[in-house]
Design a protein around this motif. Structure first.
Motif, mmCIF file in Angstrom:
data_model
loop_
_atom_site.group_PDB
_atom_site.id
_atom_site.type_symbol
_atom_site.label_atom_id
_atom_site.label_comp_id
_atom_site.label_asym_id
_atom_site.label_seq_id
_atom_site.Cartn_x
_atom_site.Cartn_y
_atom_site.Cartn_z
ATOM 1 N N LEU A 1 0.826 -1.201 0.000
ATOM 2 C CA LEU A 1 0.000 0.000 0.000
ATOM 3 C C LEU A 1 0.863 1.255 0.000
ATOM 4 N N ALA A 2 1.919 1.244 0.816
ATOM 5 C CA ALA A 2 2.810 2.400 0.864
ATOM 6 C C ALA A 2 3.492 2.612 -0.479
ATOM 7 N N ALA A 3 3.901 1.517 -1.135
ATOM 8 C CA ALA A 3 4.556 1.629 -2.438
ATOM 9 C C ALA A 3 3.596 2.149 -3.504
ATOM 10 N N ALA A 4 2.299 1.803 -3.361
ATOM 11 C CA ALA A 4 1.317 2.266 -4.336
ATOM 12 C C ALA A 4 0.979 3.742 -4.145
ATOM 13 N N VAL A 5 1.012 4.199 -2.910
ATOM 14 C CA VAL A 5 0.653 5.592 -2.628
ATOM 15 C C VAL A 5 1.823 6.539 -2.875
ATOM 16 N N ARG A 6 3.019 6.102 -2.518
ATOM 17 C CA ARG A 6 4.197 6.947 -2.662
ATOM 18 C C ARG A 6 5.237 6.261 -3.538
ATOM 19 N N ASP A 7 6.132 7.086 -4.079
ATOM 20 C CA ASP A 7 7.203 6.557 -4.918
ATOM 21 C C ASP A 7 8.311 6.047 -3.998
ATOM 22 N N VAL A 8 8.365 4.730 -3.835
ATOM 23 C CA VAL A 8 9.342 4.118 -2.939
ATOM 24 C C VAL A 8 10.328 3.310 -3.770
ATOM 25 N N ALA A 9 11.624 3.492 -3.478
ATOM 26 C CA ALA A 9 12.655 2.766 -4.201
ATOM 27 C C ALA A 9 12.516 1.268 -3.962
ATOM 28 N N ALA A 10 12.909 0.505 -4.971
ATOM 29 C CA ALA A 10 12.771 -0.952 -4.893
ATOM 30 C C ALA A 10 13.537 -1.519 -3.699
ATOM 31 N N ARG A 11 14.731 -0.945 -3.438
ATOM 32 C CA ARG A 11 15.527 -1.436 -2.307
ATOM 33 C C ARG A 11 14.794 -1.196 -0.991
ATOM 34 N N ASP A 12 14.183 -0.023 -0.883
ATOM 35 C CA ASP A 12 13.441 0.290 0.341
ATOM 36 C C ASP A 12 12.242 -0.627 0.506
ATOM 37 N N VAL A 13 11.608 -0.966 -0.606
ATOM 38 C CA VAL A 13 10.462 -1.873 -0.550
ATOM 39 C C VAL A 13 10.888 -3.231 -0.009
ATOM 40 N N LEU A 14 12.033 -3.720 -0.477
ATOM 41 C CA LEU A 14 12.517 -5.018 -0.018
ATOM 42 C C LEU A 14 12.862 -4.986 1.469
ATOM 43 N N VAL A 15 13.531 -3.910 1.883
ATOM 44 C CA VAL A 15 13.917 -3.803 3.289
ATOM 45 C C VAL A 15 12.689 -3.719 4.176
ATOM 46 N N LEU A 16 11.739 -2.835 3.787
ATOM 47 C CA LEU A 16 10.520 -2.681 4.580
ATOM 48 C C LEU A 16 9.713 -3.978 4.608
ATOM 49 N N SER A 17 9.652 -4.664 3.475
ATOM 50 C CA SER A 17 8.909 -5.924 3.419
ATOM 51 C C SER A 17 9.504 -6.939 4.384
ATOM 52 N N GLY A 18 10.843 -7.042 4.364
ATOM 53 C CA GLY A 18 11.490 -7.982 5.266
ATOM 54 C C GLY A 18 11.229 -7.650 6.724
ATOM 55 N N LEU A 19 11.343 -6.356 7.063
ATOM 56 C CA LEU A 19 11.146 -5.944 8.449
ATOM 57 C C LEU A 19 9.716 -6.186 8.916
ATOM 58 N N LEU A 20 8.749 -5.778 8.081
ATOM 59 C CA LEU A 20 7.355 -5.887 8.505
ATOM 60 C C LEU A 20 6.851 -7.322 8.473
ATOM 61 N N VAL A 21 7.317 -8.104 7.527
ATOM 62 C CA VAL A 21 6.901 -9.508 7.476
ATOM 63 C C VAL A 21 7.466 -10.269 8.686
ATOM 64 N N VAL A 22 8.753 -10.064 8.964
ATOM 65 C CA VAL A 22 9.367 -10.728 10.124
ATOM 66 C C VAL A 22 8.746 -10.196 11.419
ATOM 67 N N GLY A 23 8.578 -8.872 11.495
ATOM 68 C CA GLY A 23 7.956 -8.290 12.682
ATOM 69 C C GLY A 23 6.534 -8.771 12.880
ATOM 70 N N GLY A 24 5.775 -8.856 11.781
ATOM 71 C CA GLY A 24 4.408 -9.354 11.869
ATOM 72 C C GLY A 24 4.359 -10.799 12.301
ATOM 73 N N ALA A 25 5.308 -11.603 11.800
ATOM 74 C CA ALA A 25 5.359 -13.015 12.194
ATOM 75 C C ALA A 25 5.645 -13.147 13.684
#
Length: 232
Positions: free
Chosen positions: A172-196
């Motif tokens: 959702l954040a990537a769709a709303v704002r222009d987020v670099a691919a590297r940042d998307v990967l880092v955020l995905s890893g953090l939030l997925v692991v944190g959510g788990a």
């Protein structure tokens, strides 16, 4: 009934201890209502100059007028609740964290003489909590059998839901704002692991919920055998 339960039952039947409890409640109530009303009325608690560490602290406390009044209201409320036997347990529960914080503050800022009084008030309130042990026992740590039926599948469910929620949030954040691919990967890893991890903790909590009280024939909670009648 455990040995501690029997000891407490004997203690609360002692006339001298009952009188001591009543005197303690009244003294602690006075010790909060009077200074609490000072705060509610917007008066300073001390006249020490700001050059003194104690005066500096209490001047800053006084300047936070809304918080100053809130603490006063909490003190008056706790004190008045202590005076009425039916609400004295609630009063002690509210009283204790307030007086504990006050005691720590008076020790930390070096409020000479006063810290002795506040520490004694803290110990007196702790005594009142011990007096009401039978009423507070249900919230104390104890080994109780889990009884809500949450099994190993709950771990998979919670981990899946919350790690998926983390991934969806990144998308959702990537769709709303222009987020670099590297940042998307880092955020995905953090939030997925944190959510788990969050899901694991939630599932562990659910699996270890204590068994609910038994119901009587009318759908109400059954009274445990040997329960004492209400007391002051």
């Amino acid at each position: 009934m455990t040995a501690l339960d029997r000891l407490h039952a004997r203690a609360v039947r002692s006339r001298p201890l009952q009188r001591f409890m009543a005197v303690t409640r009244v003294l602690l109530a006075i010790g909060f209502v009077i200074p609490g009303m000072t705060k509610v009325r917007g008066h300073r608690f001390t006249s020490l100059p700001t050059s003194d560490p104690v005066g500096y602290f209490f001047d800053a406390f006084f300047q936070a007028s809304e918080f100053y009044a809130f603490v006063g209201i909490a003190q008056v409320t706790a004190g008045l609740l202590l005076l009425w036997p039916a609400t004295a347990t609630l009063g002690a529960v509210i009283y204790f964290p307030i007086i504990l914080n006050i005691a720590v503050i008076t020790v930390a800022v070096g409020f000479q003489g006063t810290w002795v009084i506040t520490v004694l008030m803290t110990l007196a309130c702790l005594w009142l909590l011990v007096w009401d042990y039978d009423r507070l026992r249900a919230i104390l740590p104890a080994r109780r059998a889990a009884g809500w039926g949450y099994g190993a599948r709950e771990y998979a469910l919670q981990v899946g839901v919350w790690s998926g929620a983390g991934a969806a949030l990144v998308a959702l954040a990537a769709a709303v704002r222009d987020v670099a691919a590297r940042d998307v990967l880092v955020l995905s890893g953090l939030l997925v692991v944190g959510g788990a991890f969050f899901g694991l903790v939630v599932a562990w909590h659910l699996r270890h919920l204590p068994a609910p009280p038994a119901l009587d024939g009318r759908g109400g909670a059954a009274t445990p055998p040997g329960t004492r009648a209400a007391r002051g």
